[in-house]
Design a protein around this motif. Structure first.
Motif, PDB file in Angstrom:
ATOM      1  N   THR A 197      -0.904   2.221   3.195  1.00 45.55           N
ATOM      2  CA  THR A 197      -1.032   3.119   2.038  1.00 45.55           C
ATOM      3  C   THR A 197      -0.960   2.345   0.740  1.00 45.55           C
ATOM      4  O   THR A 197      -1.751   2.563  -0.190  1.00 45.55           O
ATOM      5  N   ILE A 198       0.006   1.423   0.640  1.00 38.93           N
ATOM      6  CA  ILE A 198       0.140   0.630  -0.585  1.00 38.93           C
ATOM      7  C   ILE A 198      -1.082  -0.245  -0.799  1.00 38.93           C
ATOM      8  O   ILE A 198      -1.568  -0.402  -1.919  1.00 38.93           O
ATOM      9  N   VAL A 201      -4.100   1.635  -2.336  1.00 39.59           N
ATOM     10  CA  VAL A 201      -3.959   2.113  -3.715  1.00 39.59           C
ATOM     11  C   VAL A 201      -3.463   0.963  -4.564  1.00 39.59           C
ATOM     12  O   VAL A 201      -2.301   0.573  -4.467  1.00 39.59           O
ATOM     13  N   GLU A 342      -1.016   7.413  -9.165  1.00 40.36           N
ATOM     14  CA  GLU A 342      -0.715   6.515  -8.052  1.00 40.36           C
ATOM     15  C   GLU A 342       0.063   7.252  -6.963  1.00 40.36           C
ATOM     16  O   GLU A 342      -0.249   7.129  -5.768  1.00 40.36           O
ATOM     17  N   LEU A 346      -1.157   7.834  -3.125  1.00 40.44           N
ATOM     18  CA  LEU A 346      -0.278   7.391  -2.037  1.00 40.44           C
ATOM     19  C   LEU A 346       0.090   8.553  -1.129  1.00 40.44           C
ATOM     20  O   LEU A 346       0.059   8.440   0.109  1.00 40.44           O
ATOM     21  N   CYS A 423       6.662   8.154  -1.846  1.00 42.41           N
ATOM     22  CA  CYS A 423       5.590   7.580  -2.667  1.00 42.41           C
ATOM     23  C   CYS A 423       6.038   7.383  -4.114  1.00 42.41           C
ATOM     24  O   CYS A 423       5.616   6.424  -4.771  1.00 42.41           O
ATOM     25  N   SER A 427       5.926   3.740  -5.918  1.00 39.97           N
ATOM     26  CA  SER A 427       5.241   3.497  -7.193  1.00 39.97           C
ATOM     27  C   SER A 427       6.186   2.953  -8.253  1.00 39.97           C
ATOM     28  O   SER A 427       5.780   2.118  -9.067  1.00 39.97           O
TER      29      SER A 427
END
Length: 520
Positions: A197-198, A201, A342, A346, A423, A427
């Protein structure tokens, strides 16, 4: 003798003349009377004939009026008769419908009675069969007890104990297998989802500053911006709430304020003033007001563009405006709009990996920090305030719960909530993403302005010079000069008693009276 005869003759002549005259007068009188009678007869005859004509005309008019009234009356009677006939038809139709409904109700009632009788008979049969089955069951149990030498209760207990032991053994082995498999794969799978996921994005670590540098073409423009005896720069600071620092830095002016919206308004207004060349207090206020409207329009446009980019639809217009306002807000130095975008991306990716609704997770991620946007900040955590804002604009309960629980202020009731929380941490926890000092500094300046706004008559408050000066603008019609002095003293004392700050704070109360007229 002759004289006598002549006198007698003249007397006779006179008599005869008088008689003739009398006869002429009588004859003329008779003729005149006859003529008058004839004339009066003609007048009477003419009057009678004219009266006869008038009488006939009146009779004709009366007959026509009578016929007209008769026609109107017949028309009204026909209309009433038609309405009565329609009403009678409707009544007959309703009576027919009611009679049909009554017949239908009666028929259904008869059917229900028949069904009820049939059910009663079947229930009676079932009761009889149930009694027979109970007798057979008791007989079988007695036979089994006789054969086995155990009572039915003992046999049941033994069977239950054996089944319990078998179930425990099977369940324990199954649970151990599941736990071993989960231990082997859960940690690995969770890390895979988070890392993937990271990686998908990528966002810039943009740090918001508290100052904006405005470039000018020549140092000559600095003098025009300052104005005679500093009038222009004071008017610009009062209108925007931004401290304008003009120092020896070549071709540059520094705009200092903790609120990015104010800095942006001041920057755009200063740009228009410098481009136009007309710089004076009245023009400054006009340009600042126009620039504020332009910034509001830009905020709305940014909100719409953000929702379109993320594929989020159906948001309330006020929520869209608040999303656009995130562009000018920061969270511990991290741009709030970039952070929210963001978190939305995520959350969507992580929800998709876990088989949940990615659109719902993206919506919750975008709105999770909406409580940091409102200008009036009540004594509530931003998560709870954001949840209340989302509920006000009829967002789904899952989204409201995710917003309110992403800092554990309330219990999580959906699977989306922990995803948004994780998430948000991803972030904000990256190195360099946030700065705690900036956030605490901005919070202190906001508290300083809010404290002064509580007093009656105060219209605007601006904290400038990094919080070392507080400018309070009051209404001239609400506060007198003497009251302005007392207000400055009261605000200073309240700040001294309730706030913690380094150094000292200068409180400036500004009261001015303006008379405006227009020559037409």
């Amino acid at each position: 003798m002759t004289l006598m005869i002549e006198s007698i003759s003249s007397g006779l002549l006179i008599g005869l003349g008088a008689a003739v005259l009398l006869l002429g007068f009588g004859a003329s009188y008779l003729l005149w009377v006859r003529a008058l009678r004839n004339k009066s007869r003609r007048i009477v005859a003419d009057a009678e004939s004219e009266a006869e004509v008038i009488r006939k005309e009146k009779i004709l008019q009366a007959k026509e009026r009578f016929l007209q009234l008769k026609t109107d009356h017949e028309k009204v009677i026909n209309e009433k008769t038609g309405r009565i006939a329609q009403a009678e038809n409707r009544i007959k139709q309703k009576e027919l419908t009611l009679s049909q409904k009554l017949e239908e109700t009666q028929r259904k009632k008869n059917e229900a009675d028949a069904i009820r009788e049939s059910l009663n008979s079947q229930l009676e049969m079932l009761d009889k069969r149930s009694e027979e089955l109970s007798k057979l069951h008791r007989q079988q149990v007695e036979q089994l007890e006789t054969i086995s030498g155990l009572s039915a209760e003992d046999a049941k207990n033994q069977l239950m104990e054996s089944l319990k032991e078998e179930a425990k053994t099977g369940a324990m082995s199954y649970i151990n297998e599941i736990l071993d498999e989960a231990k082997m794969t859960a940690n690995k799978e969770a890390k895979r989802i988070v890392v993937q996921t990271i990686q998908r994005v990528a966002a810039e670590n943009a740090i918001e500053n508290a100052v904006t540098v405005f470039h000018i073409e020549s140092d000559e423009m600095k003098g025009r911006i300052i104005g005679r005896e500093g009038r222009n720069i004071r008017a610009l600071e009062a209108a925007t709430g931004v401290e304008i620092i003009v120092d020896d830095t070549p071709e540059a002016i520094v705009l200092s304020a903790f609120d990015p919206v104010r800095r942006e308004v001041a920057r755009l207004a200063l740009h228009q003033l410098v481009t136009d060349g007309r710089i004076h207090p009245a023009r400054i206020e006009e340009i600042v007001e126009k620039t504020r409207k332009q910034v509001e329009e830009e905020i709305l446009e940014v909100g719409k563009r953000t929702t379109i980019d993320l594929g989020i639809h159906g948001l309330h217009p006020e929520l869209i405006r608040m999303i656009g306002k995130m562009k000018y807000r920061s969270s511990y130095g991290q741009n709030l709009l970039m952070h929210s975008r963001e978190v939305a991306n995520l959350s969507a990716i992580m929800a998709a990996e876990l088989g949940l609704n990615p659109k719902l997770a993206k919506r919750a991620g975008l709105l999770h920090d909406i409580g940091k946007v409102p200008d009036d900040e009540p004594e509530l955590p931003h998560a709870i305030l954001g949840m209340k804002v989302a509920e006000k604009f009829r967002e789904k309960p899952e989204i409201c719960n995710a917003i309110g629980s992403h800092h554990d202020e309330m219990e999580m009731t959906t699977l989306i909530a922990p995803i948004v929380q994780v998430c948000d941490a991803i972030s904000g926890a990256r190195p360099g993403a946030r700065r705690e000092v900036v956030e605490s500094y901005i919070k202190r300046l906001k508290e300083l302005e809010s404290l002064a706004l509580q007093y009656p008559g105060v219209m605007k408050t601006y904290a400038i010079q990094a919080g070392r000066e507080l400018r309070v603008i009051v209404g001239a019609e609400k506060v007198t000069d003497k009251e302005a002095e007392g207000l400055s003293f009261e605000i200073a004392r309240k700040i001294q008693n309730e706030m913690t700050y380094p150094g000292q704070i200068k409180i400036t109360v500004i009261r001015e009276t303006r008379a405006v007229n227009y020559a037409k």
